[in-house]
Design a protein around this motif. Structure first.
Motif, PDB file in Angstrom:
ATOM      1  N   TYR A  39       0.752  -1.170   0.019  1.00  0.00           N
ATOM      2  CA  TYR A  39      -0.160  -0.029   0.095  1.00  0.00           C
ATOM      3  C   TYR A  39       0.792   1.418  -0.046  1.00  0.00           C
ATOM      4  O   TYR A  39       1.941   1.006   0.428  1.00  0.00           O
ATOM      5  CB  TYR A  39      -0.977  -0.026   1.345  1.00  0.00           C
ATOM      6  N   LEU A  40       0.288   2.218  -0.446  1.00  0.00           N
ATOM      7  CA  LEU A  40       0.873   3.592  -0.339  1.00  0.00           C
ATOM      8  C   LEU A  40       1.505   4.063   0.918  1.00  0.00           C
ATOM      9  O   LEU A  40       0.503   3.820   1.809  1.00  0.00           O
ATOM     10  CB  LEU A  40       0.026   4.681  -1.068  1.00  0.00           C
ATOM     11  N   ARG A  41       2.096   4.578   1.103  1.00  0.00           N
ATOM     12  CA  ARG A  41       2.459   5.532   2.280  1.00  0.00           C
ATOM     13  C   ARG A  41       2.405   7.029   2.270  1.00  0.00           C
ATOM     14  O   ARG A  41       2.740   7.719   1.177  1.00  0.00           O
ATOM     15  CB  ARG A  41       4.301   5.412   2.464  1.00  0.00           C
ATOM     16  N   SER A  42       1.609   7.508   3.211  1.00  0.00           N
ATOM     17  CA  SER A  42       1.268   8.974   2.903  1.00  0.00           C
ATOM     18  C   SER A  42       1.955   9.791   4.116  1.00  0.00           C
ATOM     19  O   SER A  42       2.528   9.256   5.038  1.00  0.00           O
ATOM     20  CB  SER A  42      -0.073   9.171   3.557  1.00  0.00           C
ATOM     21  N   TYR A  43       2.659  10.939   3.437  1.00  0.00           N
ATOM     22  CA  TYR A  43       3.180  11.887   4.360  1.00  0.00           C
ATOM     23  C   TYR A  43       2.628  13.306   4.705  1.00  0.00           C
ATOM     24  O   TYR A  43       1.912  13.657   3.879  1.00  0.00           O
ATOM     25  CB  TYR A  43       4.690  12.393   3.425  1.00  0.00           C
ATOM     26  N   TYR A  44       2.567  13.426   5.989  1.00  0.00           N
ATOM     27  CA  TYR A  44       1.904  14.632   6.401  1.00  0.00           C
ATOM     28  C   TYR A  44       3.077  15.542   7.265  1.00  0.00           C
ATOM     29  O   TYR A  44       3.745  14.997   8.063  1.00  0.00           O
ATOM     30  CB  TYR A  44       0.724  13.943   7.436  1.00  0.00           C
ATOM     31  N   ARG A  45       2.615  16.600   7.357  1.00  0.00           N
ATOM     32  CA  ARG A  45       3.311  17.561   8.383  1.00  0.00           C
ATOM     33  C   ARG A  45       2.349  18.642   8.946  1.00  0.00           C
ATOM     34  O   ARG A  45       1.060  18.546   8.481  1.00  0.00           O
ATOM     35  CB  ARG A  45       4.246  18.392   7.299  1.00  0.00           C
ATOM     36  N   CYS A  46       2.725  19.003  10.019  1.00  0.00           N
ATOM     37  CA  CYS A  46       1.735  19.848  10.822  1.00  0.00           C
ATOM     38  C   CYS A  46       1.160  21.223   9.936  1.00  0.00           C
ATOM     39  O   CYS A  46       2.181  21.590   9.346  1.00  0.00           O
ATOM     40  CB  CYS A  46       2.416  20.401  11.984  1.00  0.00           C
ATOM     41  N   THR A  47       0.088  21.285  10.083  1.00  0.00           N
ATOM     42  CA  THR A  47      -0.555  22.470   9.170  1.00  0.00           C
ATOM     43  C   THR A  47       0.185  23.556   9.548  1.00  0.00           C
ATOM     44  O   THR A  47       0.315  24.647   8.592  1.00  0.00           O
ATOM     45  CB  THR A  47      -2.021  22.801   9.474  1.00  0.00           C
ATOM     46  N   TYR A  48       0.755  23.686  10.790  1.00  0.00           N
ATOM     47  CA  TYR A  48       1.182  25.074  11.179  1.00  0.00           C
ATOM     48  C   TYR A  48       2.600  25.185  11.178  1.00  0.00           C
ATOM     49  O   TYR A  48       3.748  25.866  11.720  1.00  0.00           O
ATOM     50  CB  TYR A  48       0.746  25.374  12.757  1.00  0.00           C
ATOM     51  N   LYS A  49       3.185  24.321   9.996  1.00  0.00           N
ATOM     52  CA  LYS A  49       4.548  24.345   9.826  1.00  0.00           C
ATOM     53  C   LYS A  49       5.047  25.472   9.375  1.00  0.00           C
ATOM     54  O   LYS A  49       6.342  25.906   9.945  1.00  0.00           O
ATOM     55  CB  LYS A  49       4.769  23.215   8.541  1.00  0.00           C
ATOM     56  N   THR A  50       4.642  26.310   8.428  1.00  0.00           N
ATOM     57  CA  THR A  50       5.266  27.547   7.871  1.00  0.00           C
ATOM     58  C   THR A  50       4.689  28.712   8.834  1.00  0.00           C
ATOM     59  O   THR A  50       5.817  29.611   9.471  1.00  0.00           O
ATOM     60  CB  THR A  50       4.312  27.965   6.694  1.00  0.00           C
ATOM     61  N   ASP A  51       3.567  28.949   9.510  1.00  0.00           N
ATOM     62  CA  ASP A  51       3.196  30.131  10.266  1.00  0.00           C
ATOM     63  C   ASP A  51       3.834  29.939  11.669  1.00  0.00           C
ATOM     64  O   ASP A  51       3.947  31.030  12.389  1.00  0.00           O
ATOM     65  CB  ASP A  51       1.597  30.540  10.340  1.00  0.00           C
ATOM     66  N   ARG A 107       6.191  27.335  12.400  1.00  0.00           N
ATOM     67  CA  ARG A 107       7.251  26.743  12.089  1.00  0.00           C
ATOM     68  C   ARG A 107       7.437  25.429  13.026  1.00  0.00           C
ATOM     69  O   ARG A 107       8.353  24.986  13.884  1.00  0.00           O
ATOM     70  CB  ARG A 107       8.548  27.436  12.642  1.00  0.00           C
ATOM     71  N   CYS A 108       6.183  24.782  13.263  1.00  0.00           N
ATOM     72  CA  CYS A 108       6.073  23.632  13.976  1.00  0.00           C
ATOM     73  C   CYS A 108       6.697  22.243  13.084  1.00  0.00           C
ATOM     74  O   CYS A 108       6.349  22.192  11.749  1.00  0.00           O
ATOM     75  CB  CYS A 108       4.548  23.314  14.020  1.00  0.00           C
ATOM     76  N   SER A 109       7.548  21.567  13.689  1.00  0.00           N
ATOM     77  CA  SER A 109       8.416  20.646  12.719  1.00  0.00           C
ATOM     78  C   SER A 109       7.642  19.089  12.945  1.00  0.00           C
ATOM     79  O   SER A 109       8.456  18.276  12.200  1.00  0.00           O
ATOM     80  CB  SER A 109       9.679  20.562  13.344  1.00  0.00           C
ATOM     81  N   ALA A 110       6.634  18.979  13.522  1.00  0.00           N
ATOM     82  CA  ALA A 110       6.244  17.760  13.320  1.00  0.00           C
ATOM     83  C   ALA A 110       5.654  17.052  12.213  1.00  0.00           C
ATOM     84  O   ALA A 110       5.011  17.743  11.399  1.00  0.00           O
ATOM     85  CB  ALA A 110       4.841  17.611  14.627  1.00  0.00           C
ATOM     86  N   MET A 111       6.119  15.577  12.277  1.00  0.00           N
ATOM     87  CA  MET A 111       5.568  15.262  10.972  1.00  0.00           C
ATOM     88  C   MET A 111       5.070  13.796  11.288  1.00  0.00           C
ATOM     89  O   MET A 111       5.345  13.290  12.117  1.00  0.00           O
ATOM     90  CB  MET A 111       6.795  14.986   9.864  1.00  0.00           C
ATOM     91  N   LYS A 112       4.356  13.163  10.189  1.00  0.00           N
ATOM     92  CA  LYS A 112       3.917  11.766  10.408  1.00  0.00           C
ATOM     93  C   LYS A 112       3.601  11.250   9.224  1.00  0.00           C
ATOM     94  O   LYS A 112       3.564  11.631   8.129  1.00  0.00           O
ATOM     95  CB  LYS A 112       2.917  11.760  11.265  1.00  0.00           C
ATOM     96  N   GLN A 113       3.973   9.681   9.211  1.00  0.00           N
ATOM     97  CA  GLN A 113       3.697   8.888   8.047  1.00  0.00           C
ATOM     98  C   GLN A 113       2.698   7.800   8.310  1.00  0.00           C
ATOM     99  O   GLN A 113       2.815   7.366   9.415  1.00  0.00           O
ATOM    100  CB  GLN A 113       4.859   8.224   7.590  1.00  0.00           C
ATOM    101  N   VAL A 114       1.599   7.721   7.408  1.00  0.00           N
ATOM    102  CA  VAL A 114       0.752   6.764   7.531  1.00  0.00           C
ATOM    103  C   VAL A 114       0.840   5.421   6.410  1.00  0.00           C
ATOM    104  O   VAL A 114       0.983   5.937   5.296  1.00  0.00           O
ATOM    105  CB  VAL A 114      -0.558   7.226   7.652  1.00  0.00           C
ATOM    106  N   GLN A 115       0.974   4.512   6.754  1.00  0.00           N
ATOM    107  CA  GLN A 115       0.931   3.372   5.971  1.00  0.00           C
ATOM    108  C   GLN A 115       0.235   2.170   6.284  1.00  0.00           C
ATOM    109  O   GLN A 115       0.292   1.687   7.400  1.00  0.00           O
ATOM    110  CB  GLN A 115       2.357   2.858   5.637  1.00  0.00           C
TER     111      GLN A 115
END
Length: 290
Positions: free
Chosen positions: A146-158, A160-168
């Motif tokens: 299956y595909l692996r999806s890459y997510y980052r925090c919506t507030y990454k830019t405004d 500067r939140c560095s949280a990320m997650k991968q869902v597989q």
DNA sequence: ACTATTTGACCAGA
DNA sequence: TCTGGTCAAATAGT
């Protein structure tokens, strides 16, 4: 050019303000005796507390002074070109040498994450973890069905939140999803603070990864307690799986799944700091044998 | 019009 | 060179 600098300055200012806020929270925690209680249990409070408190005050002072310097135009655009952070400078040099920092080029230089996963969770459903994520890519990986999806925090830019997650999706029948989190949320905007993940509750099936470079990760929670964060309510986001089926738990179901533990835990609250800051913070505790 | 997602290409690191 | 992570234009959704 001017805009670039003012953006950079704004970012620096925001980062410093966040650092200052975190130091304030830590000071607050010390003041309320939460840490004190923990330390008293260990019988070390008398020797450690003044040191820790002094350290926090110094950190706070440093943030405030830097902010003052920044706002009093001590740092100018001409200065900034020669006073960049080493990491940024090396990245800039690499990009320059490869001619990929040119604004006409489509791609921009970027640094791939080299951090170890903070924690990992397998679940039969796609759960809502209380934070807003933005999908930025998906990929079919080798040996994966299956595909692996890459997510980052919506507030990454405004923020500067560095949280990320991968869902597989790792299994079809019964469906099983593996969510791997990287970094910590430094944003102050959980979408739904009521269902912030409590990954290490005994009732969960979280698999905690232990890596040398992720200090004390066996106790870490990538999501700081919502009780300590200012809350901004926003509409719930729904995460879809690869086949488009909505698979989401209600807030109530999540609450049932994740026993919310509001008792104080210094190591968890240390995650309010950035990774470098929390390293320093935890080193202090290590020095005293905690 | 604005924001989020999709998707193919680019890129870094092993 | 290969693989997985990220970018950013195109597209979809609101």
């Amino acid at each position: 050019m001017e805009t670039q600098f003012s953006n950079g300055k704004k970012a620096m200012e925001e980062e410093l303000m966040r650092g200052r806020d975190m130091a304030n929270q830590l000071l607050d925690a010390l003041g309320h005796g939460k840490l004190n209680t923990h330390l008293q249990d260990e019988g070390r409070s008398k020797s450690v507390l003044p040191f820790v408190e002094d350290l926090v005050r110094k950190v706070l002072c440093s943030f405030t002074n830097t902010l003052l310097l920044l706002n009093s135009n001590e740092i100018t655009p001409s200065l900034s070109s020669s006073t960049t952070f080493p990491e940024m400078e090396s990245l800039h040099e690499t990009c320059k040498s490869r001619n990929i920092l040119n604004t006409n080029n489509r791609r921009r230089c970027y640094k791939r994450k080299s951090i170890a996963p903070t924690w990992e969770k397998d679940s039969s459903i796609l759960i809502e973890d209380g934070y807003a994520w933005r999908k930025y890519g998906q990929k079919m990986t080798l040996h994966a069905k299956y595909l692996r999806s890459y997510y980052r925090c919506t507030y990454k830019t405004d923020q500067r939140c560095s949280a990320m997650k991968q869902v597989q999706r790792i299994q079809d029948d019964p469906p099983l999803y593996r969510t791997t989190y990287y970094g910590h949320h430094t944003c102050r905007s959980p979408v739904n603070p009521e269902i912030i993940m409590e990954p290490f509750s005994p009732s969960t099936s979280s698999t905690l990864l232990s890596f040398d470079n992720s200090l004390h990760s066996k106790q870490e929670n990538p999501f700081p307690s919502p009780l300590l964060a200012s809350i901004k309510q926003e509409p719930q986001k729904v995460i879809h799986d690869e086949h488009g089926a909505q698979n989401q738990l209600s807030a109530l179901e999540n609450l049932l799944l994740y026993d919310y533990d509001i008792s104080f835990d210094y190591s968890r609250n240390a995650t309010l700091l950035s990774s470098a800051e929390s390293d320093q913070f935890e080193n202090v505790f290590e020095q005293f044998g905690f």
